[in-house]
Design a protein around this motif. Structure first.
Motif: not given
Length: 974
Positions: A711-739
């Motif tokens: 598990g990770a917060s989206n800021e971790v990905l935006a900051a380049g602190q974690l690679r997605l390549a090792p994962y079979d899949g990603v479940n990314w939830y955005l709720g009511r995040e808006s413009v």
């Protein structure tokens, strides 16, 4: 001729000329007086028509405004409410003049002028004495001053405000209107705000929380629990709700509701316990409070264990003091049913004293106290009622008006406390302002005639901090209205506590109302006031202030190949408007996404677990610590440890829902009072806006489908602190995040682009994703290219979802009766692009989810998955998404007939690779009726074209049959 009394309004000002030369001020006073003589929409005028302005004089720094009122009005009609409205009206109406002090005076029968408030009934009460009782335990009067320790695993942190007591008043609330014989709020609706509600929301959610995390004892003059459920367990109920172990006896002294209570004698080690076992009707957050009969033969560290959804937490209180009222232990999350309980232990550092088991209360409830003059109950949530009803509920024995009861109740309850408590108590009243002359900004008051010692210093510290932080972080031009004094009844009733009344902004000013509607502004203002309180006590005690730290960010929880679990996060910001730097952290962990009890402490922004169970879901949140106290917790992340199976898929859950703004507020239409309904109001109920723990819904669903995950917060990905390549899949939830919150930032889109280009799989959900990226242009080409869909509409207007294709036979509701999350408002609906496939539709056949399988895989839900109220349906939807993404897309189909996903006036079948033979094609409408049918002998050829101009736009199910083989699916006509 009528006899009149002269009434003087004192108003101190700085840097202005003589009043006789100030024509603008004189004109304004005349205008205000005329306005006060006009009948109100729902009642008579505030002042009688005989009222006249006599003269205006300057005396030193003060301004005297003299006018005349009939003595009959002063003798028979002038009351507390009129006085408060008069003071507030002139204070706000003259707000753009630089006054410093506001006070009303009237001429008494002897011809002397005295404070107008002295014409009101005077109330005096005697402090409630510590009553003896008949419980056979020695009276240790010396122990009365002992400090109550905070225990290991305590529900409250320690901090700079340890041993300090803060009384909070959230101002107005529902109150009985005797003229109309109904209840009304004391302020009306302006810009969607009702001060009676916004005050209590700000105090309960923000200011109380800051003070609690700094270690203070916090008391409120209105109910703090915003949970409308209330469950009370009394020892007289007996089993199964109350049960005991060890030796307990029945007292001869009356307890809760004049019934019995039980007592045991304290020991060094536990020898007896009393369990209060409620039946919780609905899962949620409940403040737990206890009722007992106090006495000098009680334990000063009476220990309660609260068993809640996340484990057990300990609280210690002093039963020598504050008896015969509800004393809060803390706020805890309970699941519905009978799993939770409160256990009273007879273990204490002070032996031989009585431990009292009387009653325990869960929740805040609905108003149940009748108006002390008219007997009516409000029928409204208790936290929305005025202070006079809550004070009575808490045992205050006097019938007073809502304004005067606030400080009087606080002083009465404070007098029941220890000497240390009384020496270290302050009072703060939180209000917002209004003026028909367009006032704006913040001002802070003490009482004009007899402020309690320390009030002036407290006011100055709070005001400087508030104005400074607002101007630095919200609006550099925010108006500083200054530090003032006035004859407010809420301050006049204080006798021992320094007290301040804060008018934080003007709720009838558009820009101020915009601020008051913002959770960020409310939190900013509450933090500033908390810091002002810290500075006051630091200066008084000769200490350097220490402010509690901000919440940590960038949290991730990762499974390592050596079966360790590593947590990492980022230290919070410090300085400026923020607190001091963190010196340590507390890592909370457990198996519940909302409730935590177990924790470990570390000095570094990382921690490694080496003994977590396999195949188990764990939740984590981080709290930063320093000498000031504890920060608010980070968002929750989840991790599921692997079972050891090599083929077990590994996913990453990414929390991308950061939004918390006024657009998420609940919109409530209030039909009371009947003669002037409040109408549509905005309620900032934070737990129904963003509770930062929705990972629980996703984690549980993935776990049910045999997936292990990090598990990770989206800021971790935006900051380049974690690679997605090792994962079979990603479940990314955005709720009511808006413009405004940038649904997927440029950095996040780049991360996803690299991952998908390398063949990754993505499950993504959110109600505003297509709206923000495609419709608003934050990333239209990325969205269309990778998500194989386009924005079609902002609000599907439907709550049901129905499965198609691999999702067929799945259907259910967004929200639902048992759902208590945020409202699933305005989910997008989509248009399917080339290569995509509709997977879900709403009840009216608008597309709710689109999938794609090719060089990468994606399932895009146009609504927040966590708003599916049925956890089994949520797990099934994620399970089908996993199946869809794991299917080999290169497997040849039996029938190579290609159809478009979207068609218009004609539909075209691609038959280039189909052999010769008998063919059949049909379309069925959303009701299942066949609306189009063709059969023919296929003799080769590249395509077959049919006219569909007479078909209405809808999502159609197609059936193509060729030589006994079938092909089914869905196509959309626009």
């Amino acid at each position: 001729m009528k006899t009149v009394c002269s009434v003087l309004l004192w108003l101190g000002i700085s840097q202005v000329g003589l009043l006789a030369q100030n024509d603008a001020l004189q004109t304004r006073v005349h205008q205000l007086l005329a306005e006060l003589q006009k009948p109100a929409p729902a009642g008579p005028a505030l002042l009688p028509p005989e009222s006249q302005l006599a003269s205006l004089q300057r005396s030193g720094e003060r301004l005297r405004i003299q006018f005349y009122l009939p003595p009959s009005f002063l003798d028979r009609e002038y009351n507390e409410d009129t006085h408060e409205e008069l003071v507030e009206y002139f204070a706000a109406g003259l707000a753009d003049f630089p006054y410093r002090q506001l006070q009303l005076e009237a001429q008494n029968p002897a011809g002397e002028f005295q404070a107008l408030s002295q014409f009101l009934p005077q109330f005096e009460w005697e402090p409630q004495a510590l009553a003896d009782n008949q419980d056979p335990a020695p009276y240790d009067r010396g122990a009365y001053q002992l400090k109550t320790p905070k225990l290991h695993n305590s529900a409250q942190p320690t901090g700079f405000l340890d041993d300090k007591t803060v009384w909070l008043s959230a101002g107005h609330g529902w109150k009985y209107d005797r003229r109309h014989q109904t209840f009304k709020t004391q302020r009306h609706n302006t810009h969607g705000l009702v001060e009676d509600f916004s005050n209590v929301e700000t105090v309960n959610y923000h200011l109380l929380d800051y003070l609690h995390r700094a270690g203070a004892r916090v008391w409120t003059v209105r109910e703090r629990d915003m949970n409308e459920r209330e469950i009370i367990v009394d020892n007289d109920q007996g089993t199964p709700h109350y049960r005991e172990t060890g030796n307990w006896s029945t007292s001869k002294t009356a307890g809760y509701r004049q019934q019995t209570y039980r007592y045991s004698i304290s020991k060094r080690k536990q020898r007896a316990s009393a369990e209060f076992c409620p039946t919780i009707p609905e899962a949620g957050w409940y403040w737990v409070s206890v009722h007992y009969v106090s006495g000098a033969n009680r334990s000063v560290d009476t220990r309660y264990r609260i068993d809640h959804a996340g484990g057990s937490s300990m609280v210690s209180i002093n039963q020598e003091v504050h008896g015969q009222t509800w004393v809060y232990l803390g706020q805890f999350y309970f699941e519905a049913g009978r799993a939770g309980k409160v256990v009273l232990l007879n273990e204490s550092a002070e032996t031989g004293q009585a431990i009292i088991a009387d009653a325990v209360r869960f929740g805040g409830g609905m108003g149940s106290i009748g108006d002390c003059q008219h007997g009516r109950t409000s029928g409204e949530p208790r936290f929305e009622e005025g202070a006079q009803y809550y004070a009575s509920y808490q045992g205050f024995p006097h019938c007073l008006g809502d304004v005067s009861v606030r400080p009087q109740y606080a002083e009465w309850e404070l007098a029941k406390g220890t000497a240390t408590e009384r020496r270290n108590a302050i009072y703060l009243s939180w209000h917002s302002n209004a003026s028909s002359y367009g006032g704006s900004g913040s001002e802070t008051y003490i009482h004009s005639r007899r402020p309690v010692k320390g009030s002036r210093a407290l006011r100055n510290f709070i005001h400087r901090e508030l104005i400074g932080d607002i101007q630095r972080a919200w609006d550099g031009n925010w108006r500083d209205r200054g530090t003032k004094s006035a004859d407010f009844g809420e301050l006049r009733g204080l006798q021992t506590m320094p007290g301040v009344l804060l008018e934080v902004a003007f709720h009838d000013h558009p820009q101020d109302a915009e601020a008051l509607s913002s959770p960020a502004f409310r939190d900013l203002a509450a933090r500033a006031v908390y810091k002002g309180i810290v500075r006051y006590f630091a200066a008084r005690d000769g200490q350097s202030p220490v402010f509690l730290p901000e919440r940590p960010t960038h949290l991730r929880a990762l499974n390592r190949t050596d079966q360790r679990v590593v947590l990492q996060w980022q230290a919070p910001p410090a300085g400026g408007i923020y607190g001091h730097a963190a010196t340590a952290y507390r890592v909370y962990y457990g198996r519940h996404p909302k409730a935590f009890a177990e924790s470990v402490r570390t000095r570094e922004p990382a921690f490694t677990f080496e003994d977590l169970l396999p195949n188990t879901t764990y939740y984590f949140r981080i709290v930063a610590l320093n000498a000031g106290g504890a920060s608010a917790p980070s968002a929750v992340v989840a991790l599921r440890t692997p079972s050891g199976q090599r083929d077990q898929p590994r996913y990453l859950i990414v929390d991308g829902y950061d939004r918390l703004d006024k657009g998420l507020a609940l919109r409530v239409r209030e039909h009371r009072p009947h003669y002037a309904p409040l109408g549509l109001t905005r309620r900032l109920r934070l737990e129904r806006m963003n509770s930062y723990d929705y990972v629980g819904a996703h984690a549980a669903a993935l776990a049910q489908n045999g997936v292990y995950f990090d598990g990770a917060s989206n800021e971790v990905l935006a900051a380049g602190q974690l690679r997605l390549a090792p994962y079979d899949g990603v479940n990314w939830y955005l709720g009511r995040e808006s413009v405004r919150d940038e649904v997927l930032s440029r950095e996040e889109r780049a991360v996803l682009r690299r991952y998908l280009d390398a063949g990754g799989n993505l499950i993504i959900s959110g109600s505003e994703l297509a709206y923000a990226l495609d419709h608003k242009g934050q990333g239209a080409s990325f969205y269309r290219d990778y998500f194989k869909s386009a924005y079609r509409g902002d609000d599907a207007g439907q709550s049901s979802v129905v499965g198609l294709g691999v999702f067929k036979q799945l259907e259910g509701e967004l929200g639902g009766d048992q759902y208590r999350g945020y409202p699933p408002r305005s989910p997008d609906y989509l248009r399917v692009l080339q290569g995509g496939a509709p997977l879900l539709h709403y009840g009216d056949r608008k597309v709710a989810a689109v999938g794609y399988r090719g060089t990468y895989g994606i399932v895009n839900f146009a609504f927040p998955l966590e708003t599916i109220g049925d956890p089994q349906l949520r797990a099934a939807l994620l399970g089908r998404a996993l199946d869809y993404l794991s299917t080999d897309s290169t497997t040849p189909t039996l029938l190579l007939a290609g159809l478009p996903d979207v068609f218009g006036t004609e539909i075209q079948l691609d038959l280039r690779r189909a052999p010769e033979g008998r063919a059949h094609f049909e379309l069925r409408d959303p009701a299942g009726e066949r609306v189009f049918w063709r059969a023919w002998n296929h003799a080769g050829g590249a395509k077959k074209v049919f006219s569909t101009a007479d078909l209405p736009p809808a999502l159609y199910e197609y059936h193509f049959e060729f030589m006994g083989l079938e092909q089914r699916g869905f196509v959309l006509k626009e």
